[in-house]
Design an enzyme around this catalytic site. Structure first.
Site, short mmCIF file in Angstrom:
data_model
loop_
_atom_site.label_atom_id
_atom_site.label_comp_id
_atom_site.label_asym_id
_atom_site.label_seq_id
_atom_site.Cartn_x
_atom_site.Cartn_y
_atom_site.Cartn_z
N HIS A 174 5.89 -2.70 -3.49
CA HIS A 174 4.91 -2.93 -4.55
C HIS A 174 5.36 -2.07 -5.75
O HIS A 174 5.99 -1.04 -5.56
CB HIS A 174 3.55 -2.45 -4.02
CG HIS A 174 2.39 -2.75 -4.89
ND1 HIS A 174 2.03 -1.95 -5.95
CD2 HIS A 174 1.46 -3.74 -4.84
CE1 HIS A 174 0.94 -2.44 -6.52
NE2 HIS A 174 0.57 -3.53 -5.87
N ASP A 219 4.03 3.74 2.48
CA ASP A 219 2.96 3.08 1.75
C ASP A 219 2.23 2.19 2.76
O ASP A 219 2.71 1.12 3.13
CB ASP A 219 3.57 2.24 0.62
CG ASP A 219 2.56 1.30 -0.02
OD1 ASP A 219 1.41 1.23 0.46
OD2 ASP A 219 2.93 0.61 -1.00
N GLN A 268 -1.41 -1.86 3.01
CA GLN A 268 -1.76 -3.11 3.69
C GLN A 268 -1.86 -2.96 5.20
O GLN A 268 -2.13 -3.93 5.89
CB GLN A 268 -0.70 -4.18 3.38
CG GLN A 268 -0.63 -4.60 1.93
CD GLN A 268 -1.88 -5.34 1.46
OE1 GLN A 268 -2.62 -5.91 2.27
NE2 GLN A 268 -2.13 -5.32 0.17
N LYS A 313 -8.85 -1.47 0.43
CA LYS A 313 -8.13 -2.48 1.22
C LYS A 313 -8.47 -2.36 2.70
O LYS A 313 -7.87 -3.02 3.54
CB LYS A 313 -6.62 -2.31 1.00
CG LYS A 313 -6.20 -2.67 -0.43
CD LYS A 313 -4.71 -2.77 -0.55
CE LYS A 313 -4.25 -2.70 -1.99
NZ LYS A 313 -4.35 -3.97 -2.69
N CYS A 372 2.43 -7.94 -8.03
CA CYS A 372 2.97 -6.60 -8.31
C CYS A 372 4.24 -6.32 -7.51
O CYS A 372 4.50 -5.18 -7.11
CB CYS A 372 1.95 -5.50 -8.05
SG CYS A 372 0.56 -5.56 -9.17
N1 PMP Z 1 1.14 -0.86 -2.04
C1 PMP Z 1 0.84 -2.06 -1.55
C2 PMP Z 1 1.68 -2.64 -0.45
C3 PMP Z 1 -0.25 -2.76 -2.06
O1 PMP Z 1 -0.55 -3.96 -1.56
C4 PMP Z 1 -1.02 -2.20 -3.09
C5 PMP Z 1 -2.19 -2.94 -3.70
N2 PMP Z 1 -1.96 -4.29 -3.92
C6 PMP Z 1 -0.68 -0.92 -3.55
C7 PMP Z 1 0.41 -0.29 -3.01
C8 PMP Z 1 -1.46 -0.24 -4.63
O2 PMP Z 1 -2.74 0.02 -4.16
P1 PMP Z 1 -3.89 0.49 -5.17
O3 PMP Z 1 -3.90 -0.51 -6.28
O4 PMP Z 1 -5.13 0.44 -4.34
O5 PMP Z 1 -3.55 1.86 -5.63
#
Ligand code: PMP
Length: 415
Positions: free
Chosen positions: A131, A208, A211, A234, A372
């Site tokens: 991401h 990270d 998910q 999430k 993203c």
């Molecule tokens: N890493 C992953 C794999 C994500 O899916 C996301 C959110 N789509 C993020 C990081 C960022 O998370 P947040 O916007 O809640 O900070």
């Protein structure tokens, strides 16, 4: 396992759905079919109630008040830190830092680790399926230190080429940061194996887990990761709250991220000393309501039969994959053998956004675009995908509506 077989095991989807008030909503006269769980999950009533109760009966700032409300709020806040530590099996509450979310957690590490440990010529390794929030903070850290970013590639199924890791690692590799579960492909990465390789070279690993938390049981001690980031929203909790787990030996070594109240031990114009961990990293009034909501979400998840929930999600993934693959011209992007219930796809001759907008008119919420993860889209040579991401409250009937909607969109939009 079929839905009927699941029912026999005690998994009652209707009972679960009733606990999520948003799922009773309709959109444009259709019952809502919510398939945007990778962006954010819906919240069970218990989470909403916990936040409401805090604001309506014991709202106060924490840790600095002698009065009843402040003590009650402080106790609730501190209890959640313990709850999070237990949830991921951290060895101490001190290793749990509350942040705004995964993004801030990664930025915290990239910024402080970068300042302290990165020098000209050093290297950070990430993967091809990160991401943006696990790319850009490292690029910023590299820019200011003169370090470089290296990338573990992936194959056409969306699986990491872990064999290449050994050739990417050098004696200048300072940290590996990797996504546990890809939000745009659904791939669950071989994290344990990756950490095992990194440890042979004494390289710290950041995960990270944005998910992963709601789908998988994460044990940081068993994984032996050095840092792990996730977001409350999430995993059934509120937005604006997240967690950074860090091994205490690392957190002790890192400099503060932000300056302000709470993160200090004493302040004078001549010299300021910093608070102990985790407070050293929690400057200012925190998101107290968010922490309390996250605590309620963790309690809710702990009460679920996680094995059954996972089986249901895997059944949804299998069902949806089979149904979608039958649609002529539809191509699934990300076909790893180890996936969470996320399906990204493109349809020949159709614009993803148009399809998403058509499905929306039928009350079906999917996400379209690059999610993203622009480098993932570039790797597959596409501008974006349509993404349906499932959670345990989704049903096969909702998937049938998705499939029907796609057939209609194809007819209407001319594919
Ligand atoms: N890493 C992953 C794999 C994500 O899916 C996301 C959110 N789509 C993020 C990081 C960022 O998370 P947040 O916007 O809640 O900070």
């Amino acid at each position: 396992m079929s839905q009927q077989d699941l029912q026999k095991t005690g998994f009652h989807i209707e009972g679960i759905r009733k606990q999520f008030p948003v799922l009773r909503e309709s959109a444009y006269g259709h019952p809502l079919a919510y398939f945007d769980n990778a962006a954010t999950t819906q919240k069970p009533q218990v989470v909403i109630d916990a936040i409401n109760l805090y604001y309506s009966t014991y709202n106060a700032n924490i840790h600095r008040g002698v009065h009843y409300l402040s003590q009650k709020a402080s106790q609730a806040y501190d209890n959640v830190r313990t709850g999070v530590a237990t949830f991921i099996n951290a060895s101490s509450d001190k290793e749990i830092i509350f942040t705004r979310g995964t993004t801030e957690s990664i930025n915290l590490v990239a910024s402080t680790f970068g300042k302290k440990f990165l020098k000209q010529g050093d290297e950070i390794i990430i993967t091809a399926m990160e991401h943006h929030s696990n790319i850009v903070p490292w690029q910023i850290a590299c820019e200011s230190s003169g370090a470089t970013l290296k990338v573990i590639p992936m194959n056409d199924s969306g699986e990491l080429d872990l064999a290449s890791l050994n050739s990417l690692i050098t004696n200048r590799t300072k940290l590996i940061s990797v996504v546990h579960t890809s939000n745009s492909l659904g791939t669950v990465n071989p994290i344990a194996e990756l950490i095992r390789i990194a440890k042979q070279f004494n390289i710290p690993v950041m995960i990270d887990a944005a998910q992963a938390m709601v789908h998988e049981i994460i044990d940081v001690q068993k994984l032996d990761c050095d840092f792990l980031a996730f977001s409350g929203h999430k995993m059934l909790g509120p937005t604006g709250i997240g967690v950074l787990y860090g091994k205490s030996e690392w957190l002790e070594k890192l400099p503060p991220y932000q300056g302000g109240g709470e993160m200090i031990s004493s302040v004078s114009f001549e010299k300021t000393t910093y608070n102990e961990i985790p407070f050293k990293f929690e400057a200012g009034t925190p998101n107290i309501a968010g922490v309390i909501g996250l605590g309620a979400a963790i309690d809710y998840i702990n009460d679920l039969d996680r094995e059954l929930i996972h089986q249901h999600e895997m059944a949804l993934l299998k069902y949806a994959t089979t149904q979608l693959k039958n649609i002529p011209g539809l191509r699934i992007i990300g076909e790893s053998t180890n996936k969470e219930a996320v399906i990204s796809f493109v349809i020949e001759g159709l614009n993803a956004l148009d399809v998403g907008m058509y499905l929306d008119t039928k009350g079906i919420a999917v996400r379209t675009g690059h999610h993203c993860t622009e480098p993932v889209m570039a790797r597959f040579g596409i501008p974006g995908t349509i993404r349906a991401s499932f959670l345990f409250y989704n049903t096969t009937e909702e998937i049938d509506r998705l499939v029907k909607g796609i057939h209609e969109a194809k007819k209407l939009l001319g594919s």
